[in-house]
Design an enzyme around this catalytic site. Structure first.
Site, PDB file in Angstrom:
ATOM      1  N   HIS A 150       0.863  -1.175   0.000  1.00 63.22           N
ATOM      2  CA  HIS A 150       0.000   0.000   0.000  1.00 63.22           C
ATOM      3  C   HIS A 150       0.902   1.229   0.000  1.00 63.22           C
ATOM      4  O   HIS A 150       1.734   1.387   0.883  1.00 63.22           O
ATOM      5  CB  HIS A 150      -0.913   0.025   1.232  1.00 63.22           C
ATOM      6  CG  HIS A 150      -1.837   1.200   1.237  1.00 63.22           C
ATOM      7  ND1 HIS A 150      -3.133   1.152   0.775  1.00 63.22           N
ATOM      8  CD2 HIS A 150      -1.641   2.484   1.621  1.00 63.22           C
ATOM      9  CE1 HIS A 150      -3.686   2.344   0.870  1.00 63.22           C
ATOM     10  NE2 HIS A 150      -2.802   3.169   1.393  1.00 63.22           N
ATOM     11  N   CYS A 151       0.761   2.046  -0.999  1.00 64.05           N
ATOM     12  CA  CYS A 151       1.654   3.197  -1.152  1.00 64.05           C
ATOM     13  C   CYS A 151       0.914   4.475  -0.776  1.00 64.05           C
ATOM     14  O   CYS A 151       0.028   4.926  -1.510  1.00 64.05           O
ATOM     15  CB  CYS A 151       2.144   3.289  -2.597  1.00 64.05           C
ATOM     16  SG  CYS A 151       3.358   4.600  -2.842  1.00 64.05           S
ATOM     17  N   PRO A 152       1.261   5.095   0.339  1.00 64.72           N
ATOM     18  CA  PRO A 152       0.574   6.342   0.700  1.00 64.72           C
ATOM     19  C   PRO A 152       0.930   7.485  -0.244  1.00 64.72           C
ATOM     20  O   PRO A 152       0.158   8.433  -0.372  1.00 64.72           O
ATOM     21  CB  PRO A 152       1.081   6.625   2.118  1.00 64.72           C
ATOM     22  CG  PRO A 152       2.315   5.826   2.283  1.00 64.72           C
ATOM     23  CD  PRO A 152       2.237   4.678   1.346  1.00 64.72           C
ATOM     24  N   GLY A 200      -1.533   7.140  -2.753  1.00 68.57           N
ATOM     25  CA  GLY A 200      -2.874   7.109  -2.171  1.00 68.57           C
ATOM     26  C   GLY A 200      -3.688   5.903  -2.569  1.00 68.57           C
ATOM     27  O   GLY A 200      -4.908   5.971  -2.698  1.00 68.57           O
TER      28      GLY A 200
END
Lengths: 442, 147
Positions: A168-170, A173
């Site tokens: 999951h890549c912040p 997003g």
């Protein structure tokens, strides 16, 4: 006679999506709930590139070549296109099981008379399959009620199972998974090029300004923006280049970040374990990951939720011949997606031209939340054993710990505990019912 | 609960309530990788309801369509490269190859239901409706087992 009440506005499936996602443009855009860092990413890229175009490009175009702003423009467009594509697309979310599917799985894995046996053990939460001669354990996802396909993982931040889950890549997003990994890779590689390009250009600009026997500070005063760009690019370039290199390695070996972190196919187990998903050589792996088929979205975001009355004729979109169901999206021409804990009271209407529409879509999601809750609770009450806590687990955390693989924790599964606290209302009620039954059965 | 009466397909308006009929699930077959492929062994619940050859034929064709969809060949690579060069804007104009295959599968399943499965009291649900996890076969004349 009073006029009939107006029909309720149509409800689209994204409005009832069980995961923790945000949707925009009526379901066309799908992102994670927290987008602050994504806004920062966009601001940084757009801001730096704007400064570059405004303060450096003209000078460099005159002094060196007008190709520089063109290359910069192309790189910028590519970076933004890849970024938005990564951020806005469905990463490969696997829809949750229907009630029938979940019940069928439970029947298979719960041994009969288990609760009466003195040697009762909780039902297995893994299933081993052979993938090209390599044994792979499929884990049962308590949230989605499915045995996850190989390479899939549950993202605790988005509360979805994602196929070929990378991470999951912040910064973008969104999750990075099967459907958007190539866009993510293109984004970081092109961003690395853009970063290097801008850094090189601004450094050249400053050097050229000092070349005419001028002090460096004068050059800075003349073009302060160049210094800002240089600082931003210099500090970003290490992580971006590192990330590009790392993902290039992953692409060439056809692994995901998840698998690499767990050491599934490397390290101590390399004598027995090999990557069963690889194509055998670097070129084929790269082609497979980056140029392979474009997978369709398995969740139906823009389909219309059918009105939950048995006699109701579904929306006209369903009657398209040859289409199992139809979505409002003209391109997909279908709607699908089993929504977790949905009431399965579908209808199988025959279209007017005689084709039978498959009922699956209407089974997926009832438009009535109350109806769904009642159904979920009814199903849940019948299935206490599936969520029986493993020994040592307790109370409301039973289902949380059940999803933790204590042998190989990764970030997503570790955080599954938190995800439980934010389940939907219907899930929360069914979960409470299950916990009570589980405890009463002990 | 709602009635489970069914009429043979073929032009007649009919509505079925599937919530209370037996459902048989054909799971994915991962023995050859993560490509979409379904197990071709006939589930015991369907024995006697449909001829094995017919079942095998339907499953084999579905598997073949998805194999075509997931095939890594020159055409797929070219499509991928072209999409990359156009910044993926080309997909606004054309369907990806996989989507075309999924639609082909949907058409095939509708045809199979009409011709062979519904007359035998069975109904296949398109696997795309189930997230490509399972092929759900509803046995229309059989009540669901007690839960």
């Amino acid at each position: 006679m009073p006029p009939p009440p107006p029909p309720p506005p149509p409800v689209r499936r994204w409005q009832q999506f069980p995961g923790r996602n945000r949707f925009f443009c009526d379901g066309r855009i799908m992102m994670a709930r927290k987008m602050g860092i994504f806004y920062f990413t966009v601001t940084l890229i757009v801001g730096t590139t704007t400064l570059f175009f405004v303060f450096d490009c003209q000078f460099l175009a005159e002094r060196i070549t007008p190709v520089i702003p063109v290359v910069g423009g192309v790189l910028f467009v590519f970076v933004m296109s890849a970024l938005l594509r990564t951020s806005f697309s469905d990463p490969g979310v696997i829809p949750r099981a229907t009630a029938d599917e979940a019940a069928d799985i439970e029947r298979q894995i719960v041994p009969s008379n288990a609760s009466n046996s003195p040697t009762y053990r909780p039902p297995p939460r893994t299933k081993e399959v052979m993938v090209r001669g390599q044994p792979v354990k499929l884990k049962y996802c308590f949230t989605c009620k499915i045995f996850r396909p190989p390479r899939a993982s549950h993202c605790s931040i988005c509360d979805n199972c994602v196929d070929r889950f990378d991470h999951h890549c912040p910064w973008v997003g969104n999750c990075v998974g099967k459907r958007n990994y190539r866009y993510f890779y293109m984004f970081i590689v092109s961003l690395a090029f853009l970063c290097v390009f801008i850094l090189a250009c601004v450094v050249t600009h400053l050097i050229l300004l000092t070349k005419d026997d001028r002090q460096f500070l004068d050059a800075v005063k003349e073009s302060p923006a160049s210094v800002i760009e240089a600082v931003i690019c210099f500090f970003s370039i290490w992580s971006i280049l590192g990330l590009s290199g790392f993902h290039t390695y992953l692409v060439s070996s056809n692994q995901t970040t998840n698998e690499d972190i767990k050491g599934s196919f490397t390290g101590k187990r390399s004598e027995e374990a090999f990557n069963p998903y690889g194509q055998g050589n670097v070129i084929s792996n790269c082609l497979d990951v980056l140029c392979g088929p474009t997978y369709p979205s398995l969740i139906d975001r823009r389909g219309l939720v059918p009105v939950a009355t048995p006699e109701a004729d579904p929306a006209p979109e369903q009657r398209r011949p040859g289409a199992a169901t139809a979505a409002a999206d003209p391109r997909s021409g279908r709607s699908y997606g089993a929504v977790h804990s949905a009431q399965t009271k579908p209808t199988v209407p025959t279209s007017q031209n005689g084709h039978t529409s498959v009922s699956g879509r209407s089974a997926a999601a009832s438009g009535q939340p109350g109806h769904r809750r009642a159904a979920a609770a009814a199903v849940a009450i019948e299935r206490p054993q599936l969520l029986r806590p493993p020994p040592g687990g307790g109370g409301g955390a039973a289902m949380d710990t059940a999803d933790l693989d204590l042998d190989s924790l990764d970030g997503s599964e570790t955080l599954s505990h938190e995800s439980r606290g934010q389940t939907t209302d219907s899930e929360a009620r069914s979960n409470v019912a299950l916990i009570r039954l589980a405890h009463s059965a002990v | 609960m709602a009635s489970k009466s069914s009429k043979p397909a073929g032009g007649a308006e009919q509505t079925e309530h599937l919530s209370n009929c037996l459902k048989v699930f054909i799971q994915r077959d991962y023995s050859e990788g993560t490509a979409v492929r379904f197990q071709s062994t006939m589930p015991p619940e369907l024995e006697g309801r449909i001829e094995p050859a017919m079942f095998d034929n339907t499953l084999a064709t579905i598997n073949e369509i998805f194999m075509e969809a997931e095939e890594l060949n020159c055409a797929t690579y070219c499509e991928g490269c072209l999409a990359c060069l156009t910044a993926y804007c080309i997909y606004t104009c054309m369907d990806p190859h996989y989507d075309k295959c999924v639609k082909k599968c949907s058409r095939y399943i509708v045809e199979q239901n009409e011709r062979y499965w519904l007359p035998r009291g069975l109904l296949i649900t398109d696997p795309i409706e189930r997230g490509l996890r399972v092929i759900e076969v509803s046995v229309l004349n059989e009540p669901a087992p007690q839960r």
